[in-house]
Design a protein around this motif. Sequence first.
Motif, PDB file in Angstrom:
ATOM      1  N   ALA A 131       0.568  -1.414  -0.081  1.00 50.51           N
ATOM      2  CA  ALA A 131       0.522   0.213   0.090  1.00 50.51           C
ATOM      3  C   ALA A 131       1.077   1.348  -0.191  1.00 50.51           C
ATOM      4  CB  ALA A 131      -0.942   0.002   1.181  1.00 50.51           C
ATOM      5  N   VAL A 132       0.635   2.066  -0.892  1.00 47.44           N
ATOM      6  CA  VAL A 132       1.879   3.333  -0.825  1.00 47.44           C
ATOM      7  C   VAL A 132       1.418   3.992   0.085  1.00 47.44           C
ATOM      8  CG1 VAL A 132       2.140   5.698  -2.526  1.00 47.44           C
ATOM      9  CG2 VAL A 132       1.385   3.500  -4.008  1.00 47.44           C
ATOM     10  N   ARG A 133       0.513   3.943   0.503  1.00 50.18           N
ATOM     11  CA  ARG A 133      -0.409   5.459   1.631  1.00 50.18           C
ATOM     12  C   ARG A 133      -0.939   4.365   2.552  1.00 50.18           C
ATOM     13  NH1 ARG A 133      -1.604   7.306  -3.490  1.00 50.18           N
ATOM     14  NH2 ARG A 133      -1.281   9.505  -4.223  1.00 50.18           N
ATOM     15  N   ASN A 134       0.342   4.709   3.615  1.00 50.78           N
ATOM     16  CA  ASN A 134      -0.445   3.691   4.963  1.00 50.78           C
ATOM     17  C   ASN A 134      -0.902   4.321   6.313  1.00 50.78           C
ATOM     18  OD1 ASN A 134       1.210   0.955   3.572  1.00 50.78           O
ATOM     19  ND2 ASN A 134       2.065   2.416   3.469  1.00 50.78           N
ATOM     20  N   SER A 135      -1.756   4.394   7.176  1.00 57.80           N
ATOM     21  CA  SER A 135      -1.659   5.008   8.351  1.00 57.80           C
ATOM     22  C   SER A 135      -2.495   4.145   9.503  1.00 57.80           C
ATOM     23  CB  SER A 135      -3.605   5.730   7.951  1.00 57.80           C
ATOM     24  OG  SER A 135      -3.842   6.438   8.908  1.00 57.80           O
ATOM     25  N   TRP A 136      -1.725   4.228  10.867  1.00 56.34           N
ATOM     26  CA  TRP A 136      -1.826   3.887  12.330  1.00 56.34           C
ATOM     27  C   TRP A 136      -2.068   4.726  12.806  1.00 56.34           C
ATOM     28  CZ3 TRP A 136       2.063   3.581   8.147  1.00 56.34           C
ATOM     29  CH2 TRP A 136       2.582   2.950   7.578  1.00 56.34           C
ATOM     30  N   PHE A 226      16.056 -11.838  18.516  1.00 56.92           N
ATOM     31  CA  PHE A 226      15.853 -12.216  17.486  1.00 56.92           C
ATOM     32  C   PHE A 226      16.533 -10.755  16.450  1.00 56.92           C
ATOM     33  CE2 PHE A 226      13.649 -15.524  19.568  1.00 56.92           C
ATOM     34  CZ  PHE A 226      14.319 -17.049  19.115  1.00 56.92           C
ATOM     35  N   GLY A 227      15.603  -9.545  16.600  1.00 48.19           N
ATOM     36  CA  GLY A 227      15.443  -8.750  16.122  1.00 48.19           C
ATOM     37  C   GLY A 227      14.846  -7.480  16.332  1.00 48.19           C
ATOM     38  N   TYR A 228      13.455  -7.338  14.933  1.00 46.05           N
ATOM     39  CA  TYR A 228      13.045  -6.202  14.971  1.00 46.05           C
ATOM     40  C   TYR A 228      11.992  -7.099  14.147  1.00 46.05           C
ATOM     41  CZ  TYR A 228      16.698  -3.372  16.785  1.00 46.05           C
ATOM     42  OH  TYR A 228      17.190  -2.960  17.490  1.00 46.05           O
ATOM     43  N   LYS A 229      10.429  -6.034  14.582  1.00 45.53           N
ATOM     44  CA  LYS A 229       9.353  -6.189  13.725  1.00 45.53           C
ATOM     45  C   LYS A 229       8.462  -4.833  13.887  1.00 45.53           C
ATOM     46  CE  LYS A 229       5.908  -8.116  16.813  1.00 45.53           C
ATOM     47  NZ  LYS A 229       5.065  -9.967  17.245  1.00 45.53           N
ATOM     48  N   PHE A 230       7.341  -4.925  12.922  1.00 40.04           N
ATOM     49  CA  PHE A 230       6.499  -4.020  12.649  1.00 40.04           C
ATOM     50  C   PHE A 230       5.590  -4.068  13.442  1.00 40.04           C
ATOM     51  CE2 PHE A 230       5.338   0.587  11.371  1.00 40.04           C
ATOM     52  CZ  PHE A 230       3.514  -0.005  11.052  1.00 40.04           C
ATOM     53  N   GLY A 231       4.723  -3.657  14.617  1.00 40.88           N
ATOM     54  CA  GLY A 231       3.809  -3.883  15.197  1.00 40.88           C
ATOM     55  C   GLY A 231       2.567  -2.868  14.777  1.00 40.88           C
ATOM     56  N   GLY A 232       2.168  -1.859  13.769  1.00 38.56           N
ATOM     57  CA  GLY A 232       0.833  -1.129  14.449  1.00 38.56           C
ATOM     58  C   GLY A 232       0.094  -2.163  13.848  1.00 38.56           C
ATOM     59  N   GLU A 233      -1.044  -1.294  13.893  1.00 43.13           N
ATOM     60  CA  GLU A 233      -2.572  -2.107  13.039  1.00 43.13           C
ATOM     61  C   GLU A 233      -3.173  -1.261  12.435  1.00 43.13           C
ATOM     62  OE1 GLU A 233      -3.960  -5.158  16.626  1.00 43.13           O
ATOM     63  OE2 GLU A 233      -5.276  -3.447  15.744  1.00 43.13           O
ATOM     64  N   SER A 234      -2.982  -1.057  10.473  1.00 41.64           N
ATOM     65  CA  SER A 234      -3.700  -0.179  10.170  1.00 41.64           C
ATOM     66  C   SER A 234      -5.600   0.040  10.624  1.00 41.64           C
ATOM     67  CB  SER A 234      -3.091  -0.529   8.826  1.00 41.64           C
ATOM     68  OG  SER A 234      -4.300   0.209   7.709  1.00 41.64           O
ATOM     69  N   SER A 235      -5.101   1.635  10.454  1.00 44.46           N
ATOM     70  CA  SER A 235      -6.400   2.548  10.342  1.00 44.46           C
ATOM     71  C   SER A 235      -7.225   1.450   9.059  1.00 44.46           C
ATOM     72  CB  SER A 235      -5.935   4.264  10.487  1.00 44.46           C
ATOM     73  OG  SER A 235      -5.569   4.192  11.629  1.00 44.46           O
ATOM     74  N   LYS A 236      -6.889   1.604   8.017  1.00 45.14           N
ATOM     75  CA  LYS A 236      -7.334   1.511   6.820  1.00 45.14           C
ATOM     76  C   LYS A 236      -8.044   0.246   6.963  1.00 45.14           C
ATOM     77  CE  LYS A 236      -5.732   3.342   3.013  1.00 45.14           C
ATOM     78  NZ  LYS A 236      -4.652   3.160   1.906  1.00 45.14           N
TER      79      LYS A 236
END
Length: 236
Positions: A131-136, A226-236
């Motif tokens: 997705a080009v535009r992302n919102s959380w 281990f490392g890192y991950k993205f945890g945000g939930e999309s608002s879309k």
Amino acid sequence: MAKAIKNILVVDDEPKILEVVCSLLESKGFHVFPAENGKKALELFDAENIALVLLDLMLPDCSGEEVCRAIRKKSRVPVIMLTAKAEENDIVEGLGLGADDYLSKPFGLKELYARIEAVLRRTEKDLIPLAVRNSWGNGDLFLDFEKNELRKKGNIQSLTPSEWKILSALIKYPGKVFTREELIETALDSGFESYDRAIDSHIKNIRQKIEDEPKNPVYILTVHGFGYKFGGESSK
């Protein structure tokens, strides 16, 4: 269509290094702007469309770190630091200021050119999420990867090219745990393999820009061991 000639700003107070590096880059087809001090470097940066900066840290009028900070306030153009400071802490500090790579003196011209090509290649081939535009967070965090625009609570934040690469990789695969080695391979370059702490420095910088509480993040999460991950939930 002819390929556009890229402008490179070379900043170093040692005339011989300036001459040799500029000659190398001109022979490779770049348009080179030399600067022997920080003041001239920033004047050239403001006047020309610079694609990459080679920046010595030990300058006569101000430090290279100050020049890097000034550039980062207004641009995400890639910066490669050149310096005799070769300690790991110095390298991590330089990357923490927003540099994209770090080359210790003395260096070989072949290695320098390889680093330049690698950094330019990374900035030209962005990892664009599906997705080009992302919102959380109901608009708390908004990213437009087509415009390279990041907003936190409506305020535009600036990311360096390496920070964009890392954040793009994490967002493209939400929930996937990336090891530092995977982030180096996916978002940066094998030239960073000896400095995986550089990833930690970039993550810290990104958190400062997108988290309400950087030490208690909700978007970029640490998976210990281990490392890192993205945890945000999309608002879309």
